[in-house]
Design a protein around this motif. Structure first.
Motif, PDB file in Angstrom:
ATOM      1  N   TYR A 235      40.210  57.597  27.943  1.00 13.18           N
ATOM      2  CA  TYR A 235      39.415  58.042  29.099  1.00 13.18           C
ATOM      3  C   TYR A 235      38.822  56.840  29.819  1.00 13.18           C
ATOM      4  N   GLY A 236      38.174  55.957  29.075  1.00 13.80           N
ATOM      5  CA  GLY A 236      37.543  54.782  29.685  1.00 13.80           C
ATOM      6  C   GLY A 236      38.540  53.915  30.423  1.00 13.80           C
ATOM      7  N   LYS A 237      39.715  53.718  29.812  1.00 14.66           N
ATOM      8  CA  LYS A 237      40.748  52.885  30.431  1.00 14.66           C
ATOM      9  C   LYS A 237      41.236  53.499  31.740  1.00 14.66           C
ATOM     10  N   HIS A 238      41.655  54.748  31.695  1.00 18.69           N
ATOM     11  CA  HIS A 238      42.302  55.348  32.862  1.00 18.69           C
ATOM     12  C   HIS A 238      41.295  55.719  33.953  1.00 18.69           C
ATOM     13  N   MET A 239      40.079  56.099  33.568  1.00 21.91           N
ATOM     14  CA  MET A 239      39.065  56.367  34.597  1.00 21.91           C
ATOM     15  C   MET A 239      38.725  55.084  35.356  1.00 21.91           C
ATOM     16  N   SER A 240      38.579  53.960  34.630  1.00 23.28           N
ATOM     17  CA  SER A 240      38.236  52.706  35.307  1.00 23.28           C
ATOM     18  C   SER A 240      39.411  52.181  36.135  1.00 23.28           C
ATOM     19  N   MET A 241      40.650  52.437  35.695  1.00 25.36           N
ATOM     20  CA  MET A 241      41.805  52.078  36.517  1.00 25.36           C
ATOM     21  C   MET A 241      41.794  52.882  37.820  1.00 25.36           C
ATOM     22  N   SER A 242      41.491  54.182  37.710  1.00 23.80           N
ATOM     23  CA  SER A 242      41.383  55.021  38.911  1.00 23.80           C
ATOM     24  C   SER A 242      40.279  54.508  39.829  1.00 23.80           C
ATOM     25  N   HIS A 243      39.165  54.113  39.220  1.00 28.03           N
ATOM     26  CA  HIS A 243      38.026  53.601  39.982  1.00 28.03           C
ATOM     27  C   HIS A 243      38.424  52.351  40.764  1.00 28.03           C
ATOM     28  N   LYS A 244      39.166  51.444  40.118  1.00 27.41           N
ATOM     29  CA  LYS A 244      39.603  50.217  40.787  1.00 27.41           C
ATOM     30  C   LYS A 244      40.611  50.529  41.896  1.00 27.41           C
ATOM     31  N   LEU A 245      41.544  51.445  41.634  1.00 26.86           N
ATOM     32  CA  LEU A 245      42.519  51.834  42.655  1.00 26.86           C
ATOM     33  C   LEU A 245      41.825  52.468  43.848  1.00 26.86           C
ATOM     34  N   HIS A 246      40.836  53.304  43.567  1.00 27.32           N
ATOM     35  CA  HIS A 246      40.069  53.947  44.647  1.00 27.32           C
ATOM     36  C   HIS A 246      39.406  52.897  45.526  1.00 27.32           C
ATOM     37  N   SER A 247      38.825  51.877  44.884  1.00 25.84           N
ATOM     38  CA  SER A 247      38.181  50.791  45.623  1.00 25.84           C
ATOM     39  C   SER A 247      39.195  50.007  46.454  1.00 25.84           C
ATOM     40  N   ASP A 248      40.352  49.699  45.861  1.00 25.52           N
ATOM     41  CA  ASP A 248      41.401  48.958  46.566  1.00 25.52           C
ATOM     42  C   ASP A 248      41.907  49.707  47.792  1.00 25.52           C
ATOM     43  N   LEU A 249      41.895  51.033  47.718  1.00 23.82           N
ATOM     44  CA  LEU A 249      42.487  51.851  48.785  1.00 23.82           C
ATOM     45  C   LEU A 249      41.573  52.039  49.995  1.00 23.82           C
ATOM     46  N   GLN A 250      40.282  51.783  49.826  1.00 22.80           N
ATOM     47  CA  GLN A 250      39.332  52.109  50.897  1.00 22.80           C
ATOM     48  C   GLN A 250      39.665  51.487  52.259  1.00 22.80           C
ATOM     49  N   PRO A 251      40.075  50.203  52.331  1.00 27.14           N
ATOM     50  CA  PRO A 251      40.383  49.640  53.666  1.00 27.14           C
ATOM     51  C   PRO A 251      41.554  50.330  54.359  1.00 27.14           C
ATOM     52  N   PHE A 252      42.373  51.062  53.589  1.00 26.57           N
ATOM     53  CA  PHE A 252      43.586  51.648  54.154  1.00 26.57           C
ATOM     54  C   PHE A 252      43.493  53.153  54.387  1.00 26.57           C
ATOM     55  N   ARG A 312      45.517  61.217  33.359  1.00 20.61           N
ATOM     56  CA  ARG A 312      45.542  60.767  31.964  1.00 20.61           C
ATOM     57  C   ARG A 312      44.128  60.704  31.384  1.00 20.61           C
ATOM     58  N   ALA A 313      43.157  60.334  32.227  1.00 20.01           N
ATOM     59  CA  ALA A 313      41.765  60.348  31.774  1.00 20.01           C
ATOM     60  C   ALA A 313      41.322  61.775  31.472  1.00 20.01           C
ATOM     61  N   LEU A 314      41.702  62.721  32.346  1.00 21.28           N
ATOM     62  CA  LEU A 314      41.356  64.122  32.141  1.00 21.28           C
ATOM     63  C   LEU A 314      42.042  64.682  30.902  1.00 21.28           C
TER      64      LEU A 314
END
Length: 340
Positions: A235-252, A312-314
């Motif tokens: 959970y910790g791994k995949h939630m934080s990966m999602s969090h980073k991807l979400h941040s990366d996507l914001q400018p686009f 995967r986190a869910l």
């Protein structure tokens, strides 16, 4: 996101923005804060980091500690050992609350350390050289102070496996940040040939390892099974990966985003766009990259990848019994996998 965090904080018993308060209000750190005031009027990044601890509700700097508390409550006491239940408050062991504080201190220490500027790249408008050098010294010393406090508290947990897990997470962070800094200092860093698998490895080291291993350590403190520990790690791994991807996507993905909105060429959409486009065409498009990424497959693929890690986190959460805490952990995932 802010609403999700606010509701989650009610479940764990107190606002996690106060999690590191005992350390942040210590005499030693108060002295450091007085010294940092000397940087006012310069553009040293340590000032922005310090302001963020007080004002930054948008990025929720205490998110890691909150997740650790939530997953501790979601798992509940271990059936293997019920003798320590009297130490629980709001369904969370005192040692797990200490671990959440330790994780936040480690994260904060590395945030402070990231605020070290390259003296050779300074401009006259950044501030006097002696002030910027002083800021670097303060960033190193104050970051080390926070890290030392975290390590002292970690030893007081008196659990060898937890010490081993968190120590390895600190090693992962050092390795991840070292890689980031070594690449950013190279003149050709714009043309680094990085694939999505390499991106995932780097992001795990610099963003996911600390949360994943802390979630696992929280289960170890409650004497949960290896299977539950692994699910917490996942959970910790995949939630934080999602969090980073979400941040990366914001400018686009933000409708109001402008052409000047900052983004990294090592962000997920840029890396995926480079893979789809091919090496030579990628180099040609460097200067018009943001619009090219918006129009290409990188953004949609990054959104898919973000949602994949979210699923995967869910899936890992399904191993925990239904509860308010489990729902809050799921809501955190929904918040970082939702796009306009």
């Amino acid at each position: 996101w802010s609403q999700v965090v606010s509701e989650a904080e009610k479940i764990v018993g107190y606002p996690t923005s106060f999690m590191s308060l005992r350390c942040l209000l210590s005499d030693e750190l108060s002295n450091i804060a007085m010294q940092v005031r000397k940087l006012v009027g310069t553009k040293h990044p340590l000032l922005d980091t310090a302001r963020g601890f007080v004002y930054d509700s948008r990025n929720n700097l205490q998110m890691r500690g909150l997740v650790i508390l939530l997953i501790s409550k979601a798992a509940g006491p271990s059936t293997a050992d019920l003798s320590f239940q009297h130490n629980m408050v709001s369904g969370i062991y005192s040692s797990q609350r200490s671990l959440a504080e330790i994780t936040e201190l480690i994260h904060t220490a590395f945030l402070v350390h990231r605020g070290i500027v390259n003296i050779g790249e300074l401009k006259s408008c950044d501030g006097p050289l002696k002030d910027m050098q002083f800021g670097n010294k303060m960033a190193v010393l104050s970051g080390d102070f926070l890290l030392a406090n975290a390590c002292t508290s970690l030893a007081q947990l008196q659990n060898t496996k937890v010490v081993e897990l968190i120590s390895s997470a600190i090693g992962d962070l050092v390795q991840g940040i070292y890689y980031e800094n070594s690449k950013s200092s190279e003149e050709n860093c714009l043309t680094d040939d990085i694939g999505i698998s390499t991106w995932k490895e780097q992001v795990f080291l610099s963003h996911s390892a600390l949360l994943a291993k802390s979630c696992q350590a929280a289960m170890e403190l409650a004497k949960h099974s290896t299977e539950i520990q692994d699910m917490a790690f996942q959970y910790g791994k995949h939630m934080s990966m999602s969090h980073k991807l979400h941040s990366d996507l914001q400018p686009f993905v933000k409708e109001s985003s402008s052409d000047t909105m900052a983004f990294s060429l090592n962000s997920a959409p840029a890396v995926l766009h480079q893979e789809f486009l091919g090496r030579e065409a990628w180099i040609k498009q460097i200067r018009e990259l943001q619009e090219a990424i918006k129009a290409g497959k990188g953004v949609t693929s990054a959104i898919d990848l973000c949602r994949c890690h979210g699923k995967r986190a869910l899936a890992a959460l399904e191993r925990f019994p239904p509860s308010e805490a489990r729902t809050a952990l799921a809501n955190i995932v929904y918040a970082v996998t939702r796009f306009p």
